[in-house]
Design an enzyme around this catalytic site. Structure first.
Site, PDB file in Angstrom:
ATOM      1  N   ASP A  77     -18.201 -11.932 -22.305  1.00 29.55           N
ATOM      2  CA  ASP A  77     -18.773 -11.996 -20.959  1.00 29.55           C
ATOM      3  C   ASP A  77     -20.273 -12.304 -20.979  1.00 29.55           C
ATOM      4  OD1 ASP A  77     -16.249 -11.203 -20.413  1.00 29.55           O
ATOM      5  OD2 ASP A  77     -16.767  -9.131 -19.912  1.00 29.55           O
ATOM      6  N   GLU A 128       4.268 -11.078  -6.244  1.00 32.29           N
ATOM      7  CA  GLU A 128       3.198 -11.276  -7.233  1.00 32.29           C
ATOM      8  C   GLU A 128       3.527 -10.720  -8.609  1.00 32.29           C
ATOM      9  OE1 GLU A 128       3.048  -9.689  -4.448  1.00 32.29           O
ATOM     10  OE2 GLU A 128       2.345  -7.641  -4.708  1.00 32.29           O
ATOM     11  N   HIS A 149       7.702  -7.612  -3.639  1.00 27.75           N
ATOM     12  CA  HIS A 149       6.400  -8.027  -4.193  1.00 27.75           C
ATOM     13  C   HIS A 149       6.546  -9.344  -4.969  1.00 27.75           C
ATOM     14  CE1 HIS A 149       3.975  -4.429  -3.360  1.00 27.75           C
ATOM     15  NE2 HIS A 149       5.150  -3.822  -3.360  1.00 27.75           N
ATOM     16  N   CYS A 184       5.298  -6.071   1.708  1.00 26.58           N
ATOM     17  CA  CYS A 184       5.679  -4.664   1.646  1.00 26.58           C
ATOM     18  C   CYS A 184       4.989  -3.862   2.766  1.00 26.58           C
ATOM     19  CB  CYS A 184       5.366  -4.108   0.264  1.00 26.58           C
ATOM     20  SG  CYS A 184       6.263  -2.598  -0.060  1.00 26.58           S
ATOM     21  N   TYR A 185       4.044  -3.006   2.473  1.00 25.43           N
ATOM     22  CA  TYR A 185       3.331  -2.305   3.547  1.00 25.43           C
ATOM     23  C   TYR A 185       2.739  -3.324   4.522  1.00 25.43           C
ATOM     24  CZ  TYR A 185       0.029   0.773   5.942  1.00 25.43           C
ATOM     25  OH  TYR A 185      -0.663   1.478   6.895  1.00 25.43           O
ATOM     26  N   GLY A 244     -23.010 -10.305 -27.659  1.00 28.34           N
ATOM     27  CA  GLY A 244     -22.133 -11.003 -28.593  1.00 28.34           C
ATOM     28  C   GLY A 244     -20.697 -11.001 -28.079  1.00 28.34           C
ATOM     29  N   GLY A 289       0.830  -1.203   0.000  1.00 29.92           N
ATOM     30  CA  GLY A 289       0.000   0.000   0.000  1.00 29.92           C
ATOM     31  C   GLY A 289       0.856   1.240   0.000  1.00 29.92           C
ATOM     32  N   LYS A 346     -11.110 -12.343 -16.353  1.00 36.30           N
ATOM     33  CA  LYS A 346     -11.414 -12.529 -17.780  1.00 36.30           C
ATOM     34  C   LYS A 346     -10.931 -13.887 -18.323  1.00 36.30           C
ATOM     35  CE  LYS A 346     -12.812 -10.392 -21.620  1.00 36.30           C
ATOM     36  NZ  LYS A 346     -14.042  -9.599 -21.717  1.00 36.30           N
TER      37      LYS A 346
END
Ligand code: XMP
Length: 523
Positions: free
Chosen positions: A237, A182, A180, A86-87, A234, A59, A379
């Site tokens: 999603d 990730e 980090h 981190c934070y 169309g 953060g 997604k």
């Protein structure tokens, strides 16, 4: 909060730019997780959520600042493993009796760094993170640093700017890292997450197959025997949402496909045929081309176009939905990033660059309840689910297409003639891209027809036709984008084909603007 029966991991968000990536990494490991902003995580929330493990995100704030974000104290008493990043690391140290100091230039680290295991702890580190390499590339982004670790913790790795790059209290299973894991620039970060979730006892039960079963059960529970309406665009999603609902409730579902006359070549027919004929869904093909094109006549301002289309879409949808007797539910293909965005404590749009249109606001207006069967998915998970449900691969992998359709690819006034030309040019361009095997490398590709005629010579005659712009971009989320580096051969061949095959175009340009400063669409 979702009602999933899977093992759950809670990510407490302190506002890092990359919190969503933590969730991505965990989902790749078949672990179900949810991100919640720290303000929402109360003691009662923790009890109800019953996480099997917790991650504190990074953060932008400083732990030493009075009033800066904190997790609830109860998080430490649940007896579940916690990973602070981190934070999140600094918060954990601070809360548990260590000390954090505000940034000074010599301790700040931004960008690539290397962590090295402390001599005696190499065994732990090999298991947790390192592939026996001795040191590991990581991505750092911190100004403040931990100056004293909390009682019970030991240091497992250091970096030049972070003497406490990895610390852990193995007994309580609290882990804290300054970097980090990730992000892409921490190449082995996934191993760290893998070990964290293994240690917490996750079995990797978040699979698409399991999700599908559970989603179907939940839809049935929610809607009972009531009719449901779905706006089918169309796009991927809404198509996946419709296919899933159909599997759950069959003929209780009616889809409304609004044809605004701004679709691509043969698009309306293909979408309707696929859902109606091949998948046996009830689809109302709302043929409202005249209404939309009529009201757009003479309009050239981009925002006015968008507003008109958005308003008409809602009116038309409502008109058709009213015909479905007893409808109580409206299904939407809302995805997890939209959900996070709407609850994020720092996020939220600032200036309106373009007003996107959707069916927002419609459920309240029509007194409908929402069914959102994709709201826990990213997604790429939606695509996977679509494949599971038997939607064709070519359909699942389609480039995004904006709600206002070709209207925003036709800068200036929209005419039927221009739309006709644009559809043909776009079809040739996409055909070229597919033939060269480039479709899946590109995030989005399309033609825009320009509001200018130019002089050309074809055969022995003079032409005075429209110019067009080809657009192709790479992107991860549409927020930023770069133009696709086609070869000159490809561009030359494509321009020749478009000019030869599409009457009305005599000049082709290639748009090499990135986003920012451009946007992907021309309007
Ligand atoms: P821009 O042009 O803003 O587009 O860089 C980013 C992405 O969003 C799509 N887009 C829209 N999608 N309704 C939509 O559903 C809209 O009004 C809309 N405007 C842009 C665009 O195609 C790109 O993928």
């Amino acid at each position: 909060m979702s009602q999933t029966s899977h093992d759950r991991l809670l990510i407490i968000d302190f506002g890092s730019q990359v919190t969503q990536l933590i969730a991505r990494r965990l989902r790749e490991l078949n672990v179900y997780c949810e991100i919640h902003p720290y303000q929402n995580v109360t003691d009662a929330f923790l009890t109800e959520f019953a996480p099997k493990a917790i991650i504190f995100s990074g953060g932008p704030d400083s732990v030493v600042r009075e009033g800066s974000p904190r997790p609830p104290k109860a998080a430490y008493d649940l007896g579940v493993p916690i990973l602070g990043i981190c934070y999140g690391q600094q918060v954990m140290m601070n809360d548990l009796g260590g000390k954090v100091e505000a940034g000074e230039s010599h301790t700040a680290e931004f960008g690539r760094a290397y962590v090295t295991p402390t001599e005696a702890k190499i065994d732990f580190m090999n298991g947790w993170f390192l592939g026996g390499l001795g040191r590991e590339q990581v991505w750092m982004s911190h100004g403040d640093h931990v100056s004293h670790i909390a009682p019970g913790f030991e240091v497992y790795a250091t970096s030049p700017g972070a003497p406490f790059a990895i610390t852990a209290d193995l007994e309580r299973r609290f882990y804290a890292v300054q970097f980090h894991p990730e992000v892409h620039h921490t190449p082995n970060g996934k191993t760290l997450y893998e070990n964290f979730v293994k240690d917490a006892g996750f079995t990797g039960d978040w699979t698409m197959d399991a999700y599908r079963e559970e989603a179907i059960r939940k839809i049935k529970d929610q809607v009972g025997d009531k009719p449901v309406i779905c706006a089918l665009s169309g796009g991927v999603d809404s198509s996946v949402a419709a296919a899933l609902l159909h599997e759950a409730i069959g003929d209780q579902l009616t889809c409304v496909f609004v044809d605004h006359g701004l679709l691509r070549l043969n698009e309306a027919e293909e979408v309707v045929a696929m859902f109606r004929d091949h998948m046996n869904l009830k689809v109302i093909h709302a043929q409202e081309q005249e209404l939309f094109l009529g009201q757009l006549e003479g309009v050239s301002d981009p925002e006015t176009k968008r507003k008109i289309i958005g308003r008409l879409f809602i009116e038309v949808f409502q008109k058709y939905a009213d015909q479905i007797e007893g409808a109580e539910f409206l299904a939407q293909g809302t995805l997890y990033p939209d959900v996070i965005e709407s609850v994020s404590f720092s996020g939220g749009p600032s200036v309106t660059i373009k007003s996107h249109h959707n069916v927002g606001g419609l459920p309240e207006k029509m007194g409908l309840k929402l069914v959102e069967p994709l709201r826990e998915l990213f997604k790429d998970e939606v695509r996977e689910l679509g494949r599971e449900l038997g939607l064709p691969a070519s359909f699942i992998g389609r480039h995004p297409f904006p709600g206002p359709g070709l209207a925003i690819r036709c800068p200036g006034e929209i005419t039927r003639e221009k739309l006709e030309i644009l559809r043909k040019a776009d079809a040739v361009y996409i055909d070229q891209i597919r033939k060269h095997g480039l479709y899946d490398e590109i995030w989005q590709a399309f033609v825009a027809i320009l509001p200018v005629r130019t002089v050309g010579v074809m055969g022995d005659g003079r032409t005075y036709d429209f110019a067009c712009a080809l657009r192709a971009v790479t992107s991860v989320d549409g927020m930023t984008a770069d133009y696709y580096p086609f070869t000159h051969e490809f561009l030359g061949e494509t321009a020749t084909r478009i000019i030869n095959e599409v009457k009305g175009i005599n000049r082709c340009t290639y748009d090499i603007t990135s986003k920012p400063p451009g946007t992907i669409e021309w309007e």
